[in-house]
Design a protein around this motif. Structure first.
Motif, PDB file in Angstrom:
ATOM      1  N   GLY A  47      -3.528  18.626   5.032  1.00 20.11           N
ATOM      2  CA  GLY A  47      -4.474  18.013   5.953  1.00 20.11           C
ATOM      3  C   GLY A  47      -5.245  16.831   5.405  1.00 20.11           C
ATOM      4  N   ILE A  48      -5.098  16.526   4.120  1.00 21.11           N
ATOM      5  CA  ILE A  48      -5.800  15.390   3.515  1.00 21.11           C
ATOM      6  C   ILE A  48      -4.834  14.212   3.434  1.00 21.11           C
ATOM      7  N   GLU A  49      -5.242  13.086   4.035  1.00 24.06           N
ATOM      8  CA  GLU A  49      -4.421  11.882   3.995  1.00 24.06           C
ATOM      9  C   GLU A  49      -5.162  10.797   3.231  1.00 24.06           C
ATOM     10  N   ASN A  50      -4.398   9.915   2.607  1.00 23.92           N
ATOM     11  CA  ASN A  50      -5.017   8.823   1.870  1.00 23.92           C
ATOM     12  C   ASN A  50      -4.040   7.669   1.747  1.00 23.92           C
ATOM     13  N   VAL A  51      -4.613   6.488   1.555  1.00 26.32           N
ATOM     14  CA  VAL A  51      -3.829   5.281   1.303  1.00 26.32           C
ATOM     15  C   VAL A  51      -4.483   4.538   0.155  1.00 26.32           C
ATOM     16  N   MET A  52      -3.669   3.898  -0.659  1.00 27.33           N
ATOM     17  CA  MET A  52      -4.146   3.138  -1.805  1.00 27.33           C
ATOM     18  C   MET A  52      -3.406   1.808  -1.867  1.00 27.33           C
ATOM     19  N   ALA A  53      -3.998   0.854  -2.547  1.00 32.55           N
ATOM     20  CA  ALA A  53      -3.290  -0.388  -2.823  1.00 32.55           C
ATOM     21  C   ALA A  53      -2.260  -0.101  -3.908  1.00 32.55           C
ATOM     22  N   ALA A  54      -1.080  -0.642  -3.744  1.00 35.16           N
ATOM     23  CA  ALA A  54      -0.009  -0.410  -4.711  1.00 35.16           C
ATOM     24  C   ALA A  54      -0.028  -1.489  -5.778  1.00 35.16           C
ATOM     25  N   ALA A  55       0.040  -1.077  -7.036  1.00 35.34           N
ATOM     26  CA  ALA A  55       0.087  -2.033  -8.142  1.00 35.34           C
ATOM     27  C   ALA A  55       1.479  -2.644  -8.265  1.00 35.34           C
ATOM     28  N   TRP A  56       2.521  -1.828  -8.043  1.00 39.97           N
ATOM     29  CA  TRP A  56       3.882  -2.317  -8.187  1.00 39.97           C
ATOM     30  C   TRP A  56       4.816  -1.401  -7.404  1.00 39.97           C
ATOM     31  N   VAL A  57       5.674  -2.001  -6.604  1.00 41.66           N
ATOM     32  CA  VAL A  57       6.689  -1.275  -5.835  1.00 41.66           C
ATOM     33  C   VAL A  57       7.942  -2.138  -5.830  1.00 41.66           C
ATOM     34  N   GLY A  58       9.098  -1.512  -5.989  1.00 44.52           N
ATOM     35  CA  GLY A  58      10.344  -2.276  -5.939  1.00 44.52           C
ATOM     36  C   GLY A  58      11.486  -1.444  -5.405  1.00 44.52           C
ATOM     37  N   MET A  64       0.854  -1.170   0.000  1.00 45.71           N
ATOM     38  CA  MET A  64       0.000   0.000   0.000  1.00 45.71           C
ATOM     39  C   MET A  64       0.899   1.232   0.000  1.00 45.71           C
ATOM     40  N   ILE A  65       0.349   2.333  -0.509  1.00 42.10           N
ATOM     41  CA  ILE A  65       1.064   3.607  -0.543  1.00 42.10           C
ATOM     42  C   ILE A  65       0.158   4.666   0.067  1.00 42.10           C
ATOM     43  N   SER A  66       0.738   5.496   0.930  1.00 39.52           N
ATOM     44  CA  SER A  66      -0.027   6.604   1.499  1.00 39.52           C
ATOM     45  C   SER A  66       0.732   7.899   1.305  1.00 39.52           C
ATOM     46  N   SER A  67      -0.007   8.992   1.463  1.00 34.53           N
ATOM     47  CA  SER A  67       0.581  10.322   1.404  1.00 34.53           C
ATOM     48  C   SER A  67      -0.369  11.287   2.098  1.00 34.53           C
ATOM     49  N   LYS A  68       0.094  12.514   2.264  1.00 36.24           N
ATOM     50  CA  LYS A  68      -0.722  13.544   2.909  1.00 36.24           C
ATOM     51  C   LYS A  68      -0.295  14.904   2.375  1.00 36.24           C
ATOM     52  N   TYR A  69      -1.293  15.764   2.170  1.00 33.14           N
ATOM     53  CA  TYR A  69      -1.013  17.135   1.775  1.00 33.14           C
ATOM     54  C   TYR A  69      -2.160  18.024   2.243  1.00 33.14           C
TER      55      TYR A  69
END
Length: 169
Positions: free
Chosen positions: A8-19, A1-6
């Protein structure tokens, strides 16, 4: 999963590909349709989460629901924060890598690939200690998972050891 914030808005998503790219860099595919991508582009940071068996439902949920269509999406996700980083980390993962984007507009626009320098890293010491994964000592629900498709995951298996290399007796 990948998350970020900017802003005051935060979110997480399922990651398709990370290496991993070497010892200190991570390459992540973050599609243009992903709301999290907007946060990554604005903040310059993302977190790579290493999910475990106990989080299969969470991974599917974060992949099936978009913050842009469901602003209360994150109500079902438990975040925490590490000192010195204003980025959401999902509770229960085996590990977390905070990455600062190394800008490369061509890769980001043409291929949806974001290179990041690891600037913070933490792990659950039940599965990672002293620089080594220790899955054979950990409960099965803490094994890391890899999503394939159609609800199918694979969990890391039992370890094996090879005590010599080529040319040794």
């Amino acid at each position: 999963m990948i998350s970020s914030k900017y802003d005051g808005i935060e979110n997480v998503m399922a990651a398709a590909w990370v290496g991993l790219v070497g010892n200190t860099k991570v390459m992540a595919f973050i599609g243009k349709q992903a709301y999290t991508r907007k946060l990554v582009e604005k903040s310059g940071y993302y977190v790579v989460h290493i999910p475990v068996v106990a989080q299969m439902e969470t991974v599917l949920y974060t992949g099936e629901h978009s913050y842009s269509e469901m602003s209360n999406k994150n109500d079902k996700i438990k975040f925490f924060y590490q000192e010195g980083f204003d980025l959401p980390l999902v509770e229960g993962c085996a590990g977390w890598l905070v990455c600062k984007v190394i800008p490369n507009a061509q890769n980001e626009q043409d291929h949806d690939l974001f290179m990041g320098e690891i600037v913070g890293a933490w792990s659950d010491d039940r599965v990672f200690r002293n620089g080594h994964w220790i899955f054979d000592e950990a409960p099965d629900e803490l094994r890391t998972i890899h999503y394939i498709a159609g609800g199918q995951f694979y969990a890391i298996g039992k370890g094996t050891k090879f005590n010599h290399g080529p040319g040794k007796d």
